[in-house]
Design a protein around this motif. Structure first.
Motif, PDB file in Angstrom:
ATOM      1  N   UNK A 135      53.763  43.325  37.447  1.00 40.10           N
ATOM      2  CA  UNK A 135      53.907  44.200  36.274  1.00 40.10           C
ATOM      3  C   UNK A 135      53.759  45.678  36.621  1.00 40.10           C
ATOM      4  N   UNK A 136      53.195  45.965  37.809  1.00 39.78           N
ATOM      5  CA  UNK A 136      53.070  47.374  38.206  1.00 39.78           C
ATOM      6  C   UNK A 136      53.637  47.556  39.609  1.00 39.78           C
ATOM      7  N   UNK A 137      54.947  47.318  39.789  1.00 40.84           N
ATOM      8  CA  UNK A 137      55.538  47.360  41.136  1.00 40.84           C
ATOM      9  C   UNK A 137      55.381  48.723  41.810  1.00 40.84           C
ATOM     10  N   UNK A 138      55.259  49.786  41.008  1.00 39.64           N
ATOM     11  CA  UNK A 138      55.098  51.120  41.597  1.00 39.64           C
ATOM     12  C   UNK A 138      53.797  51.226  42.399  1.00 39.64           C
ATOM     13  N   UNK A 139      52.847  50.304  42.157  1.00 38.12           N
ATOM     14  CA  UNK A 139      51.568  50.339  42.878  1.00 38.12           C
ATOM     15  C   UNK A 139      51.520  49.320  44.024  1.00 38.12           C
ATOM     16  N   UNK A 140      52.673  48.745  44.352  1.00 37.72           N
ATOM     17  CA  UNK A 140      52.669  47.617  45.297  1.00 37.72           C
ATOM     18  C   UNK A 140      51.898  47.892  46.589  1.00 37.72           C
ATOM     19  N   UNK A 141      52.138  49.044  47.203  1.00 33.47           N
ATOM     20  CA  UNK A 141      51.526  49.322  48.506  1.00 33.47           C
ATOM     21  C   UNK A 141      49.991  49.316  48.380  1.00 33.47           C
ATOM     22  N   UNK A 142      49.502  50.065  47.395  1.00 33.86           N
ATOM     23  CA  UNK A 142      48.053  50.157  47.193  1.00 33.86           C
ATOM     24  C   UNK A 142      47.460  48.777  46.878  1.00 33.86           C
ATOM     25  N   UNK A 143      48.152  48.032  46.024  1.00 36.76           N
ATOM     26  CA  UNK A 143      47.595  46.752  45.585  1.00 36.76           C
ATOM     27  C   UNK A 143      47.583  45.729  46.711  1.00 36.76           C
ATOM     28  N   UNK A 144      48.621  45.736  47.546  1.00 35.45           N
ATOM     29  CA  UNK A 144      48.607  44.801  48.678  1.00 35.45           C
ATOM     30  C   UNK A 144      47.444  45.112  49.623  1.00 35.45           C
ATOM     31  N   UNK A 145      47.222  46.385  49.836  1.00 33.84           N
ATOM     32  CA  UNK A 145      46.130  46.774  50.722  1.00 33.84           C
ATOM     33  C   UNK A 145      44.772  46.372  50.106  1.00 33.84           C
ATOM     34  N   UNK A 146      44.644  46.526  48.788  1.00 36.53           N
ATOM     35  CA  UNK A 146      43.395  46.118  48.121  1.00 36.53           C
ATOM     36  C   UNK A 146      43.219  44.603  48.202  1.00 36.53           C
ATOM     37  N   UNK A 147      44.319  43.870  47.939  1.00 34.84           N
ATOM     38  CA  UNK A 147      44.250  42.394  47.905  1.00 34.84           C
ATOM     39  C   UNK A 147      43.722  41.838  49.221  1.00 34.84           C
ATOM     40  N   UNK A 148      44.112  42.481  50.334  1.00 36.70           N
ATOM     41  CA  UNK A 148      43.658  42.019  51.643  1.00 36.70           C
ATOM     42  C   UNK A 148      42.139  42.019  51.780  1.00 36.70           C
ATOM     43  N   UNK A 149      41.493  42.920  51.037  1.00 38.46           N
ATOM     44  CA  UNK A 149      40.046  43.063  51.208  1.00 38.46           C
ATOM     45  C   UNK A 149      39.261  42.165  50.258  1.00 38.46           C
ATOM     46  N   UNK A 150      39.957  41.361  49.450  1.00 40.35           N
ATOM     47  CA  UNK A 150      39.262  40.627  48.390  1.00 40.35           C
ATOM     48  C   UNK A 150      39.206  39.126  48.658  1.00 40.35           C
ATOM     49  N   UNK A 151      38.222  38.462  48.039  1.00 44.46           N
ATOM     50  CA  UNK A 151      38.139  37.006  48.196  1.00 44.46           C
ATOM     51  C   UNK A 151      39.266  36.321  47.417  1.00 44.46           C
ATOM     52  N   UNK A 152      39.636  35.142  47.883  1.00 43.07           N
ATOM     53  CA  UNK A 152      40.693  34.392  47.220  1.00 43.07           C
ATOM     54  C   UNK A 152      40.063  33.470  46.173  1.00 43.07           C
ATOM     55  N   UNK A 153      40.790  33.184  45.092  1.00 44.95           N
ATOM     56  CA  UNK A 153      40.284  32.207  44.120  1.00 44.95           C
ATOM     57  C   UNK A 153      40.626  32.558  42.693  1.00 44.95           C
ATOM     58  N   UNK A 154      40.183  31.675  41.782  1.00 43.87           N
ATOM     59  CA  UNK A 154      40.405  31.883  40.357  1.00 43.87           C
ATOM     60  C   UNK A 154      39.081  31.729  39.633  1.00 43.87           C
ATOM     61  N   UNK A 155      38.955  32.456  38.540  1.00 42.59           N
ATOM     62  CA  UNK A 155      37.745  32.322  37.736  1.00 42.59           C
ATOM     63  C   UNK A 155      37.951  31.260  36.660  1.00 42.59           C
ATOM     64  N   UNK A 156      36.895  30.482  36.382  1.00 45.60           N
ATOM     65  CA  UNK A 156      36.992  29.505  35.289  1.00 45.60           C
ATOM     66  C   UNK A 156      37.062  30.265  33.968  1.00 45.60           C
TER      67      UNK A 156
END
Ligand code: HEC
Ligand code: HEC
Ligand code: HEC
Ligand code: HEC
Ligand code: HEC
Ligand code: HEC
Ligand code: HEC
Ligand code: HEC
Length: 445
Positions: A241-262
Motif C-alpha cells: 500500500x506504500x510502494x514509495x517507501x519500499x526501500x526503507x521498509x525492506x531494510x526495516x523488515x530485515x531487522x525484525x522478527x518474523x511472525x503474526x500476532x494473535x
C-alpha cells in the motif's frame, strides 16, 4: 507439593543460619521497643516476627548502640533471597524489577529536580523504586532498595495485605495508568468490594489476573504503552500500500522478527500508523530505520515481539476462561485491540501534522535534542501542539485501551477516546494556524 516442601526447607535453612539471633527478645528488639515501638510491634505481629526472626536478619548486627545506627544495613531482595529464593527469582524475571531503569531511560528525567527523580522519592522515583537500581546508584542511596516492600509493607510483611488490590493502588492509579480507578468502576472491582474484599471471591482481583498461582513475575502482552515490535510480515504487507517507501521498509523488515500476532494483526494502515508513533518517540528515524533508542526499549522490555506477546495473551485468556466462555472472552480481547488500532490512527494523524511543521521549517529542533517532535520529552516539550501530543500519548490513548481491557466503559470512552479525538482536532487546527502565520511572516520579509 514438592515445591511447598522445598520452600519450607529453604526457610528452615535460613532460620538455622540466623539461629544465634532468634531469641524472643534480642538486644535490637529490647532497645527498639523504646526507640521505635511502632516498628517492633508491627514486626512482631507478622509471621516473620512470630517465627522468631530478628531485626538483624535484614539489618545486620554491626549497629548496637544509641549512636552508631548508620552502621545498620538496609535490605535488598538479595537479603530476602536467603529464605525466599522462589519469590525473588520470579520477581527478577518480571517487569517490576525493570521499573527503575525504564524510568531513568526517559530523556526528560535528567532535567527534573532530584526530589522527583532521585532519592527524595517525591514523584517518579517514589513509584519506580520497585525496580532494581544499577549497582552505583544502589550504593549511593541509603533507602529505597528493598523493592519487596512495595506490596508487603514493613514491618508486618504480610501476604494478606499483598493480596488486596489496594496494595497496588498507590502506584497503579492516576494520570497515565488508572488501573485502580478503572477496576473499581468495573463490575469486577465492584463485586470484589461488595462481597467484602475477599481475595478469591466471585470476581477476580488484580493479583488473580496478573499474578496467577502467586507468581511474582508480572508482565502483560501490550504493556503500559501498547507498543509492540512490528513483524517482518507486517512491514512487507505495508509495501503493497506504500510502494514509495519500499526501500526503507525492506531494510526495516530485515531487522525484525518474523511472525503474526494473535487476535488483531496485519492491517497495513495500522502498521503505518504505528511506525509513525515509533517515529514520534524517536525509536524509528525519518527513514523508518531503528535508532539507538530501540536498544533501550528492548533492554527495559517496553515492547514485545510476536512469540512473547502470543504466549502471554493466551495465558491471560485462560485466566478469564475459569469464569467466562471462550467465545465471550475472545470477543472482548479483539474489541480491546480494535480500540488500540482506532486510537493509533487518530494519534498518527496528529503526529504527522507536527512532523510536517518541523519538515517545513515552521518549527525548529530545540538545541541539544536529537529528535523532534520527541514525545518522550513529556511536559518539557516546547510548543502547545507537542504538549498535546504528549497528553494523547500518556493520558488519552492510555485510558482508551487500558479501560477497554479493564472493562471500565467510562474511562475508556469519556476519559480516553473522547478527549483523544477532541485533542487531535485541536492539534490539526493549531498546526494550520502556525503554518498560516509562518507564511504571512515569510511573505512580508
Ligand atoms: C541501645 C539501643 C539500640 C540498639 C541495641 C539497637 N538500636 Fe537500632 N537504633 C537505635 C537508635 C537510637 C536509632 C536511631 C533512631 C532514631 O533516631 O529515630 C536506631 C536506628 C536503627 C535503624 C534505622 C537506621 C537508619 O538509618 O534509618 C535500624 C535499621 C536499626 N536501628 C536496626 C537495629 C538492629 C538490627 C539492631 C540489633 C542488631 C539494633 N538496631 C540495635 C538504637 C538501638
Ligand atoms: C532468615 C530467613 C528470612 C529472611 C531473611 C526473610 N524472611 Fe520472610 N519469612 C521467613 C519465615 C520463617 C516466614 C514465615 C513462614 C511461615 O510461617 O509460613 C516468612 C514469611 C514471609 C512472608 C509471608 C507472610 C505471611 O503473611 O504469610 C513474606 C511476605 C515475607 N516473609 C517477606 C520477606 C521479605 C520481603 C524479606 C526481605 C526484605 C524476607 N521475607 C526475609 C523467613 C525469612
Ligand atoms: C504514581 C506512581 C508513578 C509515578 C509518579 C510515575 N510512574 Fe512511571 N509507571 C508507574 C506504573 C504503575 C507503571 C506501569 C503502568 C502500566 O504498565 O500500565 C509505570 C510505567 C512507566 C514506564 C513504562 C515502562 C514500560 O516498560 O512500559 C516508564 C518509562 C515510566 N513509567 C516513566 C516514568 C517517569 C519518567 C515518571 C516521572 C516523570 C514516572 N514514570 C512517574 C508508576 C508511576
Ligand atoms: C524481613 C526484613 C526486615 C526485618 C527482619 C526488619 N526490617 Fe527494618 N526494614 C526493612 C526494610 C525493607 C526497610 C526499608 C528499607 C529502605 O527503605 O530501604 C526497613 C527499614 C527500617 C528502619 C528505617 C525506616 C523507617 O521506617 O524508619 C528502621 C528503624 C528499622 N527498619 C528497624 C527495624 C527493627 C527495629 C527491626 C526488628 C524489630 C527490623 N527493622 C526488622 C526490613 C526488615
Ligand atoms: C506486586 C506486589 C508484590 C511484590 C512487589 C512482592 N510480592 Fe510477595 N506476594 C505478593 C502476593 C499477591 C502474594 C500472595 C501470592 C498468593 O499466594 O497468591 C505474595 C506472597 C509472598 C510470600 C508468601 C508465599 C506463600 O505462599 O507463603 C512471600 C514469602 C513473598 N511474597 C515474598 C516476596 C519477596 C521476597 C518479594 C521481593 C522480591 C516480594 N514478595 C515482592 C505480592 C508481591
Ligand atoms: C479480569 C482480569 C484483570 C483484572 C482483575 C485486572 N487486570 Fe490488569 N490487565 C488485564 C488484561 C486483560 C490486560 C491487557 C492484557 C494485554 O495486553 O493483552 C491488563 C493490563 C494491565 C496492565 C498493563 C497496562 C494496561 O492497563 O493495559 C497493568 C499495569 C495492569 N493490568 C494492572 C492491573 C491492576 C493494578 C489491577 C487491579 C487494580 C488490574 N490490572 C486488574 C486483566 C486484568
Ligand atoms: C511501588 C509502586 C508499584 C506497586 C505497589 C505495584 N506496581 Fe506494578 N508496576 C509499577 C511500575 C513502576 C511498573 C512499570 C515497570 C516497568 O515496566 O518498567 C509496573 C508494572 C506492572 C505490570 C506490567 C505492565 C506491563 O508493562 O506489562 C503489571 C501487570 C503490574 N505492575 C501489576 C501490579 C499489581 C497486580 C500490583 C499489586 C499486587 C502492583 N503492580 C503493584 C509500580 C508498582
Ligand atoms: C473469578 C471469576 C472471573 C474471572 C477470572 C473473570 N471474570 Fe469477568 N466477570 C466475573 C463476574 C462474576 C462478572 C459479573 C457478571 C455480570 O456482569 O453479570 C464479570 C463480568 C465481566 C464482564 C461484563 C462487565 C459488564 O460491565 O458488563 C466482562 C466483559 C468480563 N467480565 C470480562 C472478563 C475478562 C476479559 C476476564 C479476563 C481478563 C475476566 N472477565 C475474568 C467474573 C470473572
Amino acid at each position: 507439593m514438592l515445591r511447598k516442601l522445598l520452600t519450607t526447607l529453604t526457610i528452615l535453612g535460613g532460620l538455622l543460619a540466623f539461629q544465634g539471633s532468634a531469641h524472643a527478645e534480642s538486644a535490637c528488639i529490647g532497645c527498639h521497643k523504646k526507640v521505635t515501638p511502632g516498628i517492633v510491634e508491627q514486626f512482631l505481629s507478622g509471621k516473620m516476627g512470630k517465627a522468631g526472626i530478628d531485626c538483624s536478619a535484614c539489618h545486620g548486627s554491626d549497629h548496637t548502640t544509641m549512636t552508631d545506627y548508620s552502621k545498620a544495613k538496609m535490605p535488598t531482595p538479595d537479603t530476602c533471597k536467603k529464605c525466599h529464593p522462589v519469590q525473588v527469582e520470579q520477581f527478577r524475571a518480571g517487569k517490576h524489577d525493570l521499573g527503575w531503569i525504564a524510568f531513568k531511560a526517559m530523556p526528560m528525567v535528567s532535567h527534573q529536580p532530584k526530589a522527583i527523580v532521585g532519592d527524595g522519592y517525591k514523584g517518579c522515583s517514589g513509584c519506580h523504586k520497585i525496580g532494581k537500581k544499577p549497582p552505583e546508584e544502589m550504593a549511593h542511596y541509603r533507602y529505597g532498595n528493598a523493592q519487596c516492600d512495595a506490596c508487603h509493607t514493613r514491618h508486618a510483611f504480610s501476604k494478606a495485605e499483598a493480596l488486596s488490590p489496594r496494595a497496588c493502588s498507590n502506584c497503579h492509579m492516576g494520570f497515565d495508568h488508572p488501573q485502580w480507578e478503572m477496576y473499581m468502576s468495573a463490575k469486577h472491582g465492584i463485586i470484589w468490594a461488595i462481597d467484602g474484599e475477599k481475595p478469591n471471591g466471585r470476581a477476580p482481583t488484580c493479583q488473580y489476573c496478573h499474578m496467577p498461582e502467586g507468581t511474582h513475575t508480572v508482565v502483560t502482552p501490550w504493556g503500559f504503552l501498547a507498543l509492540r515490535l512490528p513483524t517482518k510480515e507486517n512491514v512487507l504487507a505495508l509495501i503493497k500500500v506504500a510502494p514509495q517507501l519500499e526501500k526503507e521498509l525492506r531494510s526495516l523488515a530485515e531487522k525484525l522478527p518474523s511472525g503474526h500476532y494473535v487476535d488483531l494483526d496485519d492491517d497495513p494502515q495500522w502498521t503505518l500508523d504505528r511506525a509513525i508513533i515509533l517515529q514520534g518517540i524517536g525509536v524509528l528515524d525519518e527513514k523508518f530505520q531503528p535508532t539507538e533508542r530501540l536498544e533501550v526499549v528492548l533492554k527495559a522490555r517496553v515492547v514485545r515481539g510476536p512469540e512473547e506477546f502470543n504466549k502471554l495473551r493466551i495465558a491471560m485468556k485462560k485466566r478469564c476462561y475459569t469464569c467466562h466462555s471462550k467465545p465471550y472472552i475472545d470477543k472482548q480481547f479483539r474489541a480491546a485491540d480494535e480500540i488500540i488500532k482506532a486510537a493509533d490512527h487518530e494519534f498518527a494523524k496528529a503526529i504527522r501534522a507536527v512532523q510536517d511543521l518541523y519538515r517545513d521549517g515552521i518549527l525548529q529542533k530545540p538545541p541539544g535534542w536529537k529528535y523532534a517532535p520527541d514525545i518522550l520529552q513529556f511536559y518539557d516539550n516546547p510548543t502547545s501542539v507537542e504538549q498535546k501530543l504528549y497528553l494523547i500519548f500518556l493520558e488519552y490513548r492510555q485510558r482508551a485501551f487500558q479501560g477497554a481491557f479493564h472493562i471500565s466503559n467510562d474511562y475508556s470512552h469519556w476519559y480516553g477516546w473522547a478527549p483523544l479525538k477532541e485533542t487531535v482536532v485541536e492539534i490539526l487546527e493549531k498546526a494550520k494556524e502556525m503554518r498560516e502565520l509562518h507564511q504571512l511572516k515569510t511573505s512580508s520579509k
